[in-house]
Design a protein around this motif. Structure first.
Motif, short mmCIF file in Angstrom:
data_model
loop_
_atom_site.label_atom_id
_atom_site.label_comp_id
_atom_site.label_asym_id
_atom_site.label_seq_id
_atom_site.Cartn_x
_atom_site.Cartn_y
_atom_site.Cartn_z
N ALA A 1 0.63 -1.19 -0.04
CA ALA A 1 0.08 0.03 0.18
C ALA A 1 0.92 1.19 -0.05
CB ALA A 1 -0.96 0.00 1.27
N THR A 2 0.02 2.40 -0.37
CA THR A 2 0.73 3.53 -0.28
C THR A 2 0.40 4.07 1.19
OG1 THR A 2 0.56 4.16 -2.64
CG2 THR A 2 0.99 5.91 -1.27
N GLY B 1 10.27 7.61 5.97
CA GLY B 1 10.17 8.55 4.68
C GLY B 1 9.35 7.95 3.71
N ASP B 2 8.69 6.51 4.17
CA ASP B 2 7.75 5.97 3.22
C ASP B 2 6.29 6.57 3.25
OD1 ASP B 2 9.55 4.32 1.91
OD2 ASP B 2 9.69 2.75 3.58
N LEU B 3 6.03 7.31 4.43
CA LEU B 3 4.74 8.02 4.74
C LEU B 3 4.49 8.81 3.74
CD1 LEU B 3 4.41 7.91 8.33
CD2 LEU B 3 4.08 5.95 7.15
N ARG B 4 3.64 9.02 2.78
CA ARG B 4 3.49 9.86 1.92
C ARG B 4 2.96 11.19 2.29
NH1 ARG B 4 3.63 7.46 -3.23
NH2 ARG B 4 4.98 5.70 -3.08
N ALA B 5 2.14 11.01 3.16
CA ALA B 5 1.43 12.35 3.80
C ALA B 5 0.69 12.15 5.00
CB ALA B 5 0.59 12.90 2.81
N ASP B 6 0.21 13.17 5.84
CA ASP B 6 -0.57 13.12 6.97
C ASP B 6 -1.71 13.75 6.80
OD1 ASP B 6 0.16 15.73 7.08
OD2 ASP B 6 1.46 15.25 8.83
N LEU B 7 -2.76 13.85 7.32
CA LEU B 7 -3.86 14.45 7.07
C LEU B 7 -3.88 16.09 7.01
CD1 LEU B 7 -6.76 12.98 9.29
CD2 LEU B 7 -6.66 12.99 6.60
N LEU C 1 -2.74 16.36 3.23
CA LEU C 1 -3.62 16.13 2.50
C LEU C 1 -4.72 17.46 2.28
CD1 LEU C 1 -4.50 12.41 3.40
CD2 LEU C 1 -3.51 13.11 1.26
N ALA C 2 -4.98 17.81 3.72
CA ALA C 2 -5.89 18.85 3.68
C ALA C 2 -5.74 20.29 3.07
CB ALA C 2 -6.64 19.15 5.25
N SER C 3 -4.45 20.33 3.05
CA SER C 3 -3.71 21.67 2.62
C SER C 3 -3.38 21.70 1.11
CB SER C 3 -2.55 21.91 3.37
OG SER C 3 -1.62 21.27 3.11
N GLY C 4 -3.51 20.27 0.53
CA GLY C 4 -3.37 20.05 -0.82
C GLY C 4 -1.90 20.01 -1.22
N ARG C 5 -1.09 19.68 0.17
CA ARG C 5 0.41 19.43 -0.15
C ARG C 5 0.48 18.09 -0.91
NH1 ARG C 5 2.74 21.03 5.11
NH2 ARG C 5 0.44 20.86 5.81
N HIS C 6 -0.35 17.34 -0.82
CA HIS C 6 -0.45 15.91 -1.42
C HIS C 6 -1.75 15.73 -1.79
CE1 HIS C 6 0.16 11.70 -2.08
NE2 HIS C 6 1.12 11.63 -2.12
N ALA C 7 -1.97 15.22 -3.24
CA ALA C 7 -3.21 14.90 -3.61
C ALA C 7 -3.87 13.80 -3.30
CB ALA C 7 -2.92 14.86 -5.23
N GLY C 8 -3.34 12.80 -2.44
CA GLY C 8 -3.95 11.62 -1.98
C GLY C 8 -3.65 10.42 -3.06
N GLU D 1 -4.22 2.05 -7.47
CA GLU D 1 -3.40 2.14 -6.20
C GLU D 1 -3.97 1.49 -4.87
OE1 GLU D 1 -1.06 5.77 -4.14
OE2 GLU D 1 -2.37 6.45 -5.61
N ILE D 2 -3.49 0.82 -4.17
CA ILE D 2 -4.02 0.56 -2.71
C ILE D 2 -3.49 1.53 -1.87
CG2 ILE D 2 -3.79 -1.41 -0.88
CD1 ILE D 2 -3.36 -3.39 -3.35
N THR D 3 -4.37 2.02 -0.98
CA THR D 3 -3.95 3.03 -0.09
C THR D 3 -4.33 2.38 1.35
OG1 THR D 3 -6.17 3.94 -0.34
CG2 THR D 3 -4.46 4.86 -1.57
N LEU D 4 -3.49 2.88 2.41
CA LEU D 4 -3.45 2.65 3.59
C LEU D 4 -3.47 3.94 4.61
CD1 LEU D 4 -1.88 -0.32 5.66
CD2 LEU D 4 -1.88 1.71 6.42
N PHE D 5 -4.49 3.98 5.49
CA PHE D 5 -4.49 5.24 6.50
C PHE D 5 -4.52 4.61 7.84
CE2 PHE D 5 -7.13 8.07 9.09
CZ PHE D 5 -6.30 9.05 9.21
#
Length: 313
Positions: free
Chosen positions: A236-237, A265-271, A274-281, A287-291
């Protein structure tokens, strides 16, 4: 001063408004010191624990959640955990409201997962598997249904009777809810899998996740606990609510991190990112995603402010 009981706290925190309040709070941020843990002696019994979780927006609001855990209460027929949330003015310090801490926690936790799913789950996700049938399960199902067009939800629990009881309580227009007897089959078919258990052993295997699936891990809030296996993390991402919390408390990431299977460093983004738009999700259909979430005091503050302003108008 406003005092909201469990039902009143729930009514003041509708899903769409709560999710948007969390989105804004994660985007804008607030002051959030490390939570306090204190041992409290109880003569003749096991020690109790006092948890204090403060957060504030300078000049606006100050909040603190106070939770007590008294193991001896089980012998007295009382709940082991009690909690309240105190919201005060950030300008004068005046106490504005007291909310039911357990209900606030349950709803903001589910809303945080739904907020993550809004960025990470497939837009057309229709099938959800809920692993666990505790208090959070109904909240998680309702919250996810508010951000994705769910049509089928199955609930798996170690005790099928508890799963059936939860199924009977859930009424969402257009959504069929049933008991899952085969967790592997249900997981392989699910677009969204949400786990809210106290498991110390993996329940969801990475090889079960279909392309495009989203895995939401809410339980396993200690490093010794786990709801997913190494394969899930490898496939997963990875996303988290807060990096500091997830990498120090969430066993689903802490254990593979210690084993060298993943790096911080494998963590792509935190909330917040995501909320600020610095990562698109989610960036790819397959893609398999894991939160992974462990909770944050800013979520409580966002919910308490929403409840106070909703009731007070």
């Amino acid at each position: 001063m406003l005092v909201l009981n469990e039902a009143e706290t729930r009514a003041a925190l509708p899903w769409n408004a709560l999710i948007e309040s969390l989105r804004v709070m994660f985007r804008d941020g607030c002051e959030m010191p490390v939570r306090h843990h204190h041992d409290v002696a109880v003569p003749g019994e096991a020690a109790a624990t006092l948890l204090l979780m403060p957060a504030w927006q300078p000049g606006s609001y100050i909040g603190v959640k106070m939770v007590s855990v008294f193991p001896g209460n089980t012998d007295r027929g009382l709940p082991a955990i009690h909690g309240s949330y105190l919201l005060s003015s950030g300008k004068t310090g005046q106490l504005l409201a007291i909310l039911d801490g357990a209900e606030l926690t349950a709803r903001r936790t589910a809303a945080a997962s739904a907020l993550a799913a809004d960025y990470l789950a497939a837009k057309d996700a229709q099938r959800m598997l809920m692993v666990g049938a505790g208090r959070l399960s109904q909240n998680l199902i309702e919250a996810h249904a508010s951000v994705r067009p769910l049509k089928e939800v199955s609930i798996w629990a170690r005790d099928p009777r508890k799963a059936a009881a939860t199924v009977a309580e859930i009424k969402i227009p257009g959504v069929t809810v049933s008991v899952a007897t085969d967790i592997e089959a249900a997981a392989r078919d699910a677009d969204i899998i949400s786990c809210a258990t106290l498991s110390s052993e993996p329940l969801i295997r990475g090889d079960w996740l279909k392309e495009g699936a989203h895995l939401d891990l809410v339980g396993a809030f200690k490093p010794s606990m786990r709801e997913s296996d190494d394969r899930a993390v490898e496939r997963a991402t990875l996303f988290v609510d807060t990096r500091e919390g997830a990498l120090s408390e969430g066993g689903d990431l802490v254990q593979p991190l210690r084993a060298g299977l993943i790096k911080a460093g494998d963590l792509r983004a935190d909330l917040g990112e995501l909320a600020s738009g610095r990562h698109a999700g989610r960036t790819q259909v397959n893609e398999i995603t894991l939160f992974k979430s462990v909770g944050a005091a800013l979520e409580d503050l966002a919910g308490a402010i929403l409840a106070f302003e909703t009731v007070r108008g």
